[in-house]
Scaffold this motif. Structure first.
Motif, PDB file in Angstrom:
ATOM      1  N   ALA A  17      40.062  39.581  60.402  1.00 12.28           N
ATOM      2  CA  ALA A  17      39.030  38.900  59.861  1.00 12.28           C
ATOM      3  C   ALA A  17      38.448  38.112  58.773  1.00 12.28           C
ATOM      4  CB  ALA A  17      37.397  39.517  60.434  1.00 12.28           C
ATOM      5  N   HIS A  18      38.725  39.782  57.883  1.00 14.23           N
ATOM      6  CA  HIS A  18      38.441  39.402  56.264  1.00 14.23           C
ATOM      7  C   HIS A  18      39.604  38.598  55.782  1.00 14.23           C
ATOM      8  CE1 HIS A  18      38.470  42.034  52.416  1.00 14.23           C
ATOM      9  NE2 HIS A  18      37.673  41.093  51.983  1.00 14.23           N
ATOM     10  N   ARG A  19      41.038  38.776  56.000  1.00 14.69           N
ATOM     11  CA  ARG A  19      42.001  37.786  55.401  1.00 14.69           C
ATOM     12  C   ARG A  19      41.832  36.174  55.983  1.00 14.69           C
ATOM     13  NH1 ARG A  19      48.483  39.258  55.942  1.00 14.69           N
ATOM     14  NH2 ARG A  19      49.309  36.828  54.569  1.00 14.69           N
TER      15      ARG A  19
ATOM     16  N   SER B 175      38.814  34.886  56.021  1.00 10.40           N
ATOM     17  CA  SER B 175      37.744  35.366  55.730  1.00 10.40           C
ATOM     18  C   SER B 175      37.927  34.670  54.228  1.00 10.40           C
ATOM     19  CB  SER B 175      36.147  36.122  55.556  1.00 10.40           C
ATOM     20  OG  SER B 175      35.657  36.589  56.751  1.00 10.40           O
ATOM     21  N   HIS B 176      39.083  34.851  53.564  1.00 12.13           N
ATOM     22  CA  HIS B 176      39.387  34.640  51.890  1.00 12.13           C
ATOM     23  C   HIS B 176      40.131  33.473  52.852  1.00 12.13           C
ATOM     24  CE1 HIS B 176      39.229  37.625  49.761  1.00 12.13           C
ATOM     25  NE2 HIS B 176      38.406  38.180  50.507  1.00 12.13           N
ATOM     26  N   GLY B 177      40.804  32.702  53.855  1.00  9.08           N
ATOM     27  CA  GLY B 177      41.950  32.130  54.311  1.00  9.08           C
ATOM     28  C   GLY B 177      41.198  30.463  54.249  1.00  9.08           C
TER      29      GLY B 177
ATOM     30  N   PHE C 237      30.705  31.784  53.136  1.00  7.56           N
ATOM     31  CA  PHE C 237      29.589  33.781  53.298  1.00  7.56           C
ATOM     32  C   PHE C 237      29.873  34.300  52.857  1.00  7.56           C
ATOM     33  CE2 PHE C 237      29.438  30.330  56.455  1.00  7.56           C
ATOM     34  CZ  PHE C 237      27.617  30.503  57.349  1.00  7.56           C
ATOM     35  N   HIS C 238      31.664  34.661  52.881  1.00  3.99           N
ATOM     36  CA  HIS C 238      32.104  36.201  52.184  1.00  3.99           C
ATOM     37  C   HIS C 238      32.117  35.808  50.297  1.00  3.99           C
ATOM     38  CE1 HIS C 238      34.280  39.752  52.156  1.00  3.99           C
ATOM     39  NE2 HIS C 238      35.782  38.831  51.592  1.00  3.99           N
ATOM     40  N   SER C 239      31.793  35.039  50.026  1.00  2.73           N
ATOM     41  CA  SER C 239      31.861  34.849  48.828  1.00  2.73           C
ATOM     42  C   SER C 239      30.473  35.768  47.678  1.00  2.73           C
ATOM     43  CB  SER C 239      32.190  33.298  48.550  1.00  2.73           C
ATOM     44  OG  SER C 239      31.068  32.501  48.560  1.00  2.73           O
TER      45      SER C 239
ATOM     46  N   HIS D 218      29.435  38.465  48.806  1.00  2.00           N
ATOM     47  CA  HIS D 218      30.174  39.731  48.780  1.00  2.00           C
ATOM     48  C   HIS D 218      31.195  39.693  47.831  1.00  2.00           C
ATOM     49  CE1 HIS D 218      31.016  44.028  49.680  1.00  2.00           C
ATOM     50  NE2 HIS D 218      31.928  43.868  49.828  1.00  2.00           N
ATOM     51  N   HIS D 219      31.845  38.885  47.298  1.00  4.88           N
ATOM     52  CA  HIS D 219      32.380  39.118  45.950  1.00  4.88           C
ATOM     53  C   HIS D 219      32.108  38.323  44.644  1.00  4.88           C
ATOM     54  CE1 HIS D 219      37.124  40.473  47.437  1.00  4.88           C
ATOM     55  NE2 HIS D 219      36.296  39.604  48.736  1.00  4.88           N
ATOM     56  N   SER D 220      30.732  38.449  45.140  1.00  5.12           N
ATOM     57  CA  SER D 220      30.014  37.808  43.474  1.00  5.12           C
ATOM     58  C   SER D 220      29.684  39.715  42.949  1.00  5.12           C
ATOM     59  CB  SER D 220      28.513  37.070  44.239  1.00  5.12           C
ATOM     60  OG  SER D 220      27.467  37.645  44.765  1.00  5.12           O
TER      61      SER D 220
ATOM     62  N   TRP E 173      40.315  46.728  43.047  1.00  2.37           N
ATOM     63  CA  TRP E 173      41.904  45.345  42.952  1.00  2.37           C
ATOM     64  C   TRP E 173      41.460  44.623  44.204  1.00  2.37           C
ATOM     65  CZ3 TRP E 173      43.938  44.355  39.142  1.00  2.37           C
ATOM     66  CH2 TRP E 173      44.332  45.734  37.849  1.00  2.37           C
ATOM     67  N   HIS E 174      40.593  44.481  45.032  1.00  2.00           N
ATOM     68  CA  HIS E 174      40.352  43.451  46.756  1.00  2.00           C
ATOM     69  C   HIS E 174      39.153  42.316  45.414  1.00  2.00           C
ATOM     70  CE1 HIS E 174      40.098  41.111  49.928  1.00  2.00           C
ATOM     71  NE2 HIS E 174      38.569  41.284  49.836  1.00  2.00           N
ATOM     72  N   HIS E 175      38.103  43.428  44.656  1.00  2.00           N
ATOM     73  CA  HIS E 175      36.937  42.769  44.163  1.00  2.00           C
ATOM     74  C   HIS E 175      37.591  42.284  42.740  1.00  2.00           C
ATOM     75  CE1 HIS E 175      33.307  43.392  46.391  1.00  2.00           C
ATOM     76  NE2 HIS E 175      34.292  44.717  46.926  1.00  2.00           N
TER      77      HIS E 175
HETATM   78 ZN   LIG Z   1      37.153  40.458  50.871  1.00  2.00          ZN
END
Ligand SMILES: [Zn+2]
Length: 268
Positions: free
Chosen positions: A97-99, A101-103, A110-112, A114-116, A191-193
């Protein structure tokens, strides 16, 4: 979330982050802390309601398709083996799901949110758009349900998952030694963030970094990340962050329609 649990977590993580900080210059009341507190206090209601609706709906409509014999083997395992089984199955689902969400641009909107996060700590881990969390829950928990793992095994998994999620985002200087290749650690998830090109699309798992090792997406240099965040224009307040993905999707759609219109006019 239970208010006593929140108080206990604050009493554990705030002193720990003072004693063993990864980023020494980061204050407890860093930028956007109040916004993340709103997530901690209120976002769980939306996530729970949505998850019950989506997961409950799928479970209710598909449950009669799963033969009881297929789940009998899983239920026959001892509790400790079931807990390990749930962690493995759920984290493979989470990784997928996470991969995605990035692709996939639709999911990334939506996932961005969390990455903010620009300053990592235990409180920041709660900044997740409800749609993003419900989508991830669906892909990680539905296989667990259909494989027939017992409720106590899922409950123990859930507790480990939540504590580990707080730990992964915390501003803590903790390394797991050689276990870092098996279990997701704070340095691995920081590192993911990281908002650094070399770290993009790396370290997708929530609990088992081994999945990234196997999939070839592990990234864990010795130094710490320089900065966190995204270049997407994610707003800074909870209500606007809830609306942001929908507004961004609408904007992208309008842009696409205008481009198509301009191409047609040129070709006419
Ligand atoms: Zn992520």
């Amino acid at each position: 979330m239970d208010y006593t649990a929140i108080l206990i977590l604050a009493c554990i993580f705030i002193p720990l982050e003072r004693l063993l900080p990864l980023h020494h210059d980061q204050p407890i009341l860093r930028r956007d802390w109040a916004n993340d507190l709103i997530y901690l206090l209120f976002n769980g209601f939306l996530v729970r309601a949505g998850s019950i609706l989506v997961l409950g709906g799928v479970m209710a409509s598909w449950t009669h398709w799963v033969p009881a014999e297929a789940t009998a083997w899983t239920r026959g395992l001892p509790l400790w083996a079931q807990v390990i089984g749930v962690i493995v199955v759920a984290d493979i689902g989470y990784y997928t799901a996470h991969r995605l969400s990035h692709g996939i641009p639709f999911l990334w909107k939506f996932h961005s949110v969390h990455h903010s996060i620009e300053e990592m700590d235990w409180l920041a881990s709660h900044r997740v758009h409800p749609f993003d969390q419900i989508w991830t829950n669906a892909l990680s928990l539905l296989p667990v349900y259909f494989l027939g793992f017992s409720a106590p095994a899922v409950a123990i998994f859930s507790l480990i998952y939540h504590v580990q999620a707080l730990l992964l985002h915390s501003n803590l200087r903790i390394t797991f030694g050689p276990l870092k290749w098996l279990i997701a650690s704070p340095e691995y998830h920081h590192w993911h963030h990281a908002d650094q090109r070399e770290a993009y699309n790396r370290n997708f798992a929530a609990q088992l970094s081994l999945i990234d090792v196997v999939a070839g997406t592990m990234f864990l240099p010795r130094h710490r990340p320089e900065r966190y965040g995204v270049s997407d224009p994610v707003p800074r307040s909870y209500p606007l962050q809830l609306l942001y993905p929908f507004a961004a999707l609408l904007k992208a759609r309008r842009k696409q329609t205008n481009t198509k219109g301009a191409t047609h006019e040129q070709n006419a």
